[in-house]
Design an enzyme around this catalytic site. Structure first.
Site, PDB file in Angstrom:
ATOM      1  N   GLY A   1       0.809  -1.219   0.000  1.00 56.43           N
ATOM      2  CA  GLY A   1       0.000   0.000   0.000  1.00 56.43           C
ATOM      3  C   GLY A   1       0.840   1.266   0.000  1.00 56.43           C
ATOM      4  CE1 TYR A   2       5.524   0.445  -0.320  1.00 55.12           C
ATOM      5  CE2 TYR A   2       6.116   0.359  -2.637  1.00 55.12           C
ATOM      6  CZ  TYR A   2       6.320  -0.058  -1.345  1.00 55.12           C
ATOM      7  OH  TYR A   2       7.300  -0.958  -1.073  1.00 55.12           O
ATOM      8  CB  SER A   3      -0.288   4.227  -5.393  1.00 51.01           C
ATOM      9  OG  SER A   3       0.898   3.734  -5.943  1.00 51.01           O
TER      10      SER A   3
ATOM     11  CD  GLU B   1       7.430  -2.745  -6.968  1.00 56.13           C
ATOM     12  OE1 GLU B   1       7.465  -2.117  -5.888  1.00 56.13           O
ATOM     13  OE2 GLU B   1       6.465  -2.720  -7.747  1.00 56.13           O
TER      14      GLU B   1
HETATM   15  C1  LIG Z   1      -0.438  -2.852 -12.935  1.00 49.50           C
HETATM   16  C2  LIG Z   1      -0.160  -1.936 -11.797  1.00 49.50           C
HETATM   17  C3  LIG Z   1      -0.002  -2.445 -10.523  1.00 49.50           C
HETATM   18  C4  LIG Z   1       0.237  -1.589  -9.445  1.00 49.50           C
HETATM   19  N1  LIG Z   1       0.351  -2.131  -8.194  1.00 49.50           N
HETATM   20  C5  LIG Z   1       0.511  -1.294  -7.139  1.00 49.50           C
HETATM   21  C6  LIG Z   1       0.542  -1.802  -5.816  1.00 49.50           C
HETATM   22  O1  LIG Z   1       0.416  -3.002  -5.600  1.00 49.50           O
HETATM   23  N2  LIG Z   1       0.681  -0.948  -4.792  1.00 49.50           N
HETATM   24  C7  LIG Z   1       0.836   0.400  -4.989  1.00 49.50           C
HETATM   25  O2  LIG Z   1       1.002   1.112  -4.018  1.00 49.50           O
HETATM   26  N3  LIG Z   1       0.809   0.919  -6.232  1.00 49.50           N
HETATM   27  C8  LIG Z   1       0.644   0.108  -7.315  1.00 49.50           C
HETATM   28  N4  LIG Z   1       0.582   0.638  -8.583  1.00 49.50           N
HETATM   29  C9  LIG Z   1       0.643   2.095  -8.745  1.00 49.50           C
HETATM   30  C10 LIG Z   1       1.904   2.643  -9.377  1.00 49.50           C
HETATM   31  O3  LIG Z   1       2.992   2.579  -8.516  1.00 49.50           O
HETATM   32  C11 LIG Z   1       1.582   4.079  -9.805  1.00 49.50           C
HETATM   33  O4  LIG Z   1       0.588   3.997 -10.782  1.00 49.50           O
HETATM   34  C12 LIG Z   1       2.757   4.814 -10.361  1.00 49.50           C
HETATM   35  O5  LIG Z   1       3.712   5.072  -9.378  1.00 49.50           O
HETATM   36  C13 LIG Z   1       2.319   6.140 -11.021  1.00 49.50           C
HETATM   37  O6  LIG Z   1       1.445   6.877 -10.235  1.00 49.50           O
HETATM   38  P1  LIG Z   1       0.065   7.413 -10.853  1.00 49.50           P
HETATM   39  O7  LIG Z   1      -0.638   6.288 -11.476  1.00 49.50           O
HETATM   40  O8  LIG Z   1      -0.624   8.177  -9.797  1.00 49.50           O
HETATM   41  O9  LIG Z   1       0.479   8.380 -12.033  1.00 49.50           O
HETATM   42  P2  LIG Z   1       0.901   9.903 -11.905  1.00 49.50           P
HETATM   43  O10 LIG Z   1       1.926  10.052 -10.850  1.00 49.50           O
HETATM   44  O11 LIG Z   1      -0.291  10.762 -11.823  1.00 49.50           O
HETATM   45  O12 LIG Z   1       1.583  10.089 -13.307  1.00 49.50           O
HETATM   46  C14 LIG Z   1       0.867  10.340 -14.527  1.00 49.50           C
HETATM   47  C15 LIG Z   1       1.868  10.620 -15.614  1.00 49.50           C
HETATM   48  O13 LIG Z   1       2.616  11.775 -15.269  1.00 49.50           O
HETATM   49  C16 LIG Z   1       3.984  11.508 -15.246  1.00 49.50           C
HETATM   50  N5  LIG Z   1       4.627  12.253 -14.173  1.00 49.50           N
HETATM   51  C17 LIG Z   1       4.258  12.372 -12.882  1.00 49.50           C
HETATM   52  N6  LIG Z   1       5.117  13.117 -12.209  1.00 49.50           N
HETATM   53  C18 LIG Z   1       6.085  13.472 -13.065  1.00 49.50           C
HETATM   54  C19 LIG Z   1       7.271  14.225 -12.972  1.00 49.50           C
HETATM   55  N7  LIG Z   1       7.680  14.777 -11.822  1.00 49.50           N
HETATM   56  N8  LIG Z   1       8.010  14.346 -14.070  1.00 49.50           N
HETATM   57  C20 LIG Z   1       7.638  13.807 -15.244  1.00 49.50           C
HETATM   58  N9  LIG Z   1       6.536  13.085 -15.404  1.00 49.50           N
HETATM   59  C21 LIG Z   1       5.771  12.920 -14.326  1.00 49.50           C
HETATM   60  C22 LIG Z   1       4.115  10.018 -15.024  1.00 49.50           C
HETATM   61  O14 LIG Z   1       5.327   9.523 -15.552  1.00 49.50           O
HETATM   62  C23 LIG Z   1       2.877   9.498 -15.761  1.00 49.50           C
HETATM   63  O15 LIG Z   1       3.225   9.331 -17.113  1.00 49.50           O
HETATM   64  C24 LIG Z   1       0.346  -0.200  -9.666  1.00 49.50           C
HETATM   65  C25 LIG Z   1       0.185   0.317 -10.956  1.00 49.50           C
HETATM   66  C26 LIG Z   1      -0.077  -0.544 -12.011  1.00 49.50           C
HETATM   67  C27 LIG Z   1      -0.260   0.047 -13.361  1.00 49.50           C
END
Ligand SMILES: Cc1cc2nc3c(=O)[nH]c(=O)nc-3n(C[C@H](O)[C@H](O)[C@H](O)COP(=O)(O)OP(=O)(O)OC[C@H]3O[C@@H](n4cnc5c(N)ncnc54)[C@H](O)[C@@H]3O)c2cc1C
Lengths: 375, 375
Positions: B121-123, B237
């Site tokens: 549970g990070y995101s 990871e």
């Molecule tokens: C299949 C899958 C499994 C997952 N499993 C888990 C899990 O088990 N537990 C958990 O905690 N999370 C999980 N996640 C979440 C994942 O870690 C996040 O989706 C990821 O870190 C991106 O966050 P976000 O989706 O909020 O996108 P955002 O952070 O909103 O990003 C949207 C876009 O903006 C870009 N962006 C954002 N900030 C910047 C910046 N500073 N500079 C340039 N570009 C930027 C990103 O690269 C992306 O393209 C999972 C995601 C997927 C797809």
């Protein structure tokens, strides 16, 4: 199993680095590249004394008896400094003698290549499109003492400074009917024409052979069985050039990263903007990857010859792609100063263009990777 | 530098191969009992948690042996080592590094014997890439934390027994206010709601926390040290995501597709661009494998995995989507049909994002390795 350099190897690399920083900073590189000779005879002598010209030459022939893994570490550093010298050419000439020279031939030529009293180079092809045996058209006329050679070899690296050429020639009609022989620059009928290079830290020229007599004792290996050695030399050349590519790419990245930290626009260093920092991150990833492929290839030369061809093709193809891209990125991220003679980044762009076709370009090598990979 | 495995390491490889030949049934012969029996056999060999210290119940093996084990298992597409993927890949290592003796005894045996299942549970909805700004709060009341907030994209939360969680214990300090808690998923106040992925699977979830009470003994590391705990976990990871064996197998599959395909009325493998694309993938996968081995060497010298894991994570992103796109391109109109390749070509768009997006990896490399200013 250990995928790092030993402490001794790190020390050796640091020594090369220190020498180049002290003796050949960029101002000196530029000075040498404007000279007619294209290298410093004094530095060449020092390199000989330091044992770096004969790094891979066995000790019994006056060399340091080290491996290709040590060699590529040194070439990374000379590449980083754009060090202008016939070092790669000379090393490959030595490699040809080590690969296929007999004891007498090794005794005769290796000590000079190792101590710097004689500069060697390869003269393999005539056409610009094929670095393999297919690119060899020069015919040898047999005579009582051996062969007579008449024709031209083009794209001969360091032709102007070489005292000795390893010349490839054709002995029959079949593709593999080739041989290599040592031709000395002062033999009758030998001359060279310099050609202006896109990268003046690297020299190239045409070797003209006009009825040159090649005695039997100068032919490496059995006449007519040189094809395998020639292919091996192309692979070794590709690995050596890749080593200088990695170093030069690292140098270009360092310059550009520094520039991105120093140059301020819109109130902040440009390196803060992702349009600037992300291509640099990509370049870093490419350089790390090229290094991995390079060390594997060098290790194959030392330990697993059956893997040389595929490792050489992978590293030269990958390195060429990476450096070509970095040449573009490096200039662009410098803005207009990147387009000036004064800034050093342009020297790296030139080097990338020089290195691309050396011992096969990316198309040549990726075609080989495909074939060796079973498709 | 030595890319050869020692005789002992090769003997271990042979042992693994023999074990797999004897014990791993073909996929169609695997009944409902298979998973439990298989994990039991692996546990007996101590191959689950193979590189964990013996006093923690692990196999006490070296990283190289662990690498060999994983490589051989991946080659034959054996099921993963142990059923608790996240628990074994990063929760366990984090417990070993930061846990109290009491916590280790409580959690590690269950992990090793596949009696438990962890989710991560990070995101949060408003805090994805910018993880350090997370808002889910934990307030200490007596010897319990009271947790309120929401997590999202939580893979496996709908059947996990435990969640490895980041919470905010203090709002002033961005990084120093983050704490890691280990929470049972059946705690009162936790609600899990499914999210369907692009391929229509229920793999991730939203998880709501409403006055969830967590004993202080379930805190991993000190209060405010959660970021440190998680940086190590994320490196684990990413380095897991970056193992190349899997990609090597996919490359072979892709070649198989290419062998059977036609393009513009001719065999696809007569098309240079197809051949070179595949060759470039092959070189990149070699680089990825060798990068991994070089990183392993650093770990062997006592440096835990860190920023360098972003290199292979990025490379994997550069491979997966283009490789599947080529496979689809080779199928022509057939690629409109749902099949193994078309399904996977969709799945990998998620893999590239999970564990941190490519842009975030580029930020890590440019800021932490190249030391460019933060944006
Ligand atoms: C299949 C899958 C499994 C997952 N499993 C888990 C899990 O088990 N537990 C958990 O905690 N999370 C999980 N996640 C979440 C994942 O870690 C996040 O989706 C990821 O870190 C991106 O966050 P976000 O989706 O909020 O996108 P955002 O952070 O909103 O990003 C949207 C876009 O903006 C870009 N962006 C954002 N900030 C910047 C910046 N500073 N500079 C340039 N570009 C930027 C990103 O690269 C992306 O393209 C999972 C995601 C997927 C797809």
């Amino acid at each position: 199993m250990n995928f790092g350099f030993s402490e001794e190897q790190e020390l050796q690399r640091a020594e090369v680095r220190k020498y180049l920083d002290e003796q050949c900073p960029m101002a000196v590189v530029r000075g040498i590249s404007e000279s007619v000779e294209g290298y410093s005879a004094e530095q060449w002598k020092q390199l000989g004394e330091l044992g770096w010209l004969g790094l891979i030459v066995p000790e019994e022939y006056g060399g340091a008896g080290l491996g290709w893994i040590d060699l590529v570490a040194m070439l990374e550093e000379t590449g980083r400094s754009l060090f202008p010298s016939p070092l790669i050419s000379n090393t490959l000439a030595a490699a040809a003698l080590i690969e296929s020279g007999n004891a007498e031939q090794r005794r005769r030529w290796l000590p000079g290549l190792a101590d710097g009293t004689c500069i060697g180079t390869l003269a393999l092809v005539e056409g610009s499109d094929d670095p393999t045996v297919r690119g060899i058209g020069l015919r040898a006329e047999p005579d009582a003492d051996g062969f007579v050679l008449s024709g031209e070899k083009r794209f001969v690296a360091d032709a102007g400074s070489a005292d000795l050429f390893i010349v490839a020639f054709r002995t029959g009609d079949a593709e593999e009917d080739c041989a290599l022989a040592v031709v000395e620059a002062d033999a009758s009928g030998v001359s060279t024409n310099a050609v202006a290079s896109i990268d003046e830290t690297k020299r190239t020229g045409t070797l003209v052979l006009d009825g040159v007599q090649v005695e039997r004792a100068a032919v490496l290996g059995e006449a007519g069985s040189g094809a395998a050695t020639i292919e091996r030399l192309v692979d070794l050349g590709a690995i050596a050039v890749s080593a200088e590519i990695v170093g030069a790419a690292d140098g270009a990245l360092e310059l550009t990263v520094q520039y991105a930290k120093d140059r301020v626009q819109f109130g902040s260093p440009i390196g803060r903007y992702q349009g600037v920092k992300h291509p640099l991150a990509e370049a870093y990833v490419d350089i790390v990857s090229t290094k991995s492929l390079l060390y594997y290839a060098a290790w194959a030369v030392d330990k697993h010859p059956e893997q040389i061809a595929s490792a050489a093709a992978q590293v030269k193809g990958f390195a060429t792609d990476a450096f070509t891209q970095l040449g573009v990125t490096g200039i662009q991220l410098h803005g207009a100063v990147g387009y000036t003679q004064e800034y050093d980044i342009q020297l790296y762009l030139r080097r990338s263009k020089w290195a691309r076709p050396m011992f096969g370009d990316e198309d040549f090598h990726f075609d080989r990777v495909a074939t060796m990979g079973g498709i | 530098m030595d890319f050869d495995f020692s005789a002992e390491e090769e003997a271990f490889r042979a042992e693994v191969q023999e074990f797999l030949a004897e014990n791993l049934p073909a996929p169609e012969a695997r009944g409902p009992e298979f998973a439990a029996e298989w994990n039991q056999k692996l546990a007996e060999k101590r191959w689950i948690g193979f590189a964990w210290p013996r006093e923690e119940g692990g196999g006490g093996a070296g990283l190289i042996e662990q690498f060999i084990l994983k490589q051989e298992m991946a080659k034959v597409q054996a099921p993963p080592l142990g059923s608790d993927f996240m628990g074994l890949a990063w929760v366990g290592p984090a417990l070993i590094r930061h846990g109290t003796d009491e916590q280790k005894q409580r959690f590690l045996p269950d992990l090793l014997e596949s009696r438990t299942l962890w989710c991560t549970g990070y995101s949060e909805p408003d805090h994805g890439s910018d993880l350090a700004s997370l808002k889910t709060r934990a307030v200490l009341e007596g010897d319990e934390y009271v947790v309120n907030g929401q997590k999202i994209w939580t893979t496996s939360a709908h059947f996990a027994k435990w969640i490895f969680m980041l919470v905010r214990t203090e709002s002033e300090s961005r990084y120093g206010g983050i704490t890691c808690l280990l929470i049972p998923m059946d705690s009162p106040g936790i609600e899990v709601q499914p999210i369907l992925s692009l391929v229509g699977q229920h793999s991730f979830n939203q998880v709501f926390f409403n006055d969830v009470r967590v004993p202080v003994g379930n805190r991993l590391g000190a209060e405010g040290e959660g970021w440190k705990v998680v940086m190590g976990a994320l490196a684990n990871e990413r380095s897991g995501i970056s193992e190349a064996t899997d990609m090597e197998r996919r490359l072979e599959d892709l070649k198989e597709v290419a062998r059977g395909a036609r393009k513009n009325g001719r065999p696809a493998l007569e098309d240079s661009s197809v051949r070179r694309q595949i060759a470039r993938f092959e070189a990149k996968i070699s680089a990825m494998r060798l990068n991994g081995l070089r990183a392993l060497t650093k770990q062997l010298q006592g440096n835990p995995p860190s920023t360098e894991t972003s290199v292979n994570k990025l490379i994997r992103g550069q491979l997966e989507i283009p490789m599947h796109d080529l496979a689809l391109g080779l199928q022509g109109s057939e690629s409109q049909h749902a099949n193994q390749w078309t399904e996977q070509s969709l799945t990998f768009h998620g893999t590239v994002i999970g564990g941190g997006t490519p842009n975030i990896q580029r930020n890590i490399i440019s800021e932490r390795i190249l030391k460019l200013p933060k944006d």
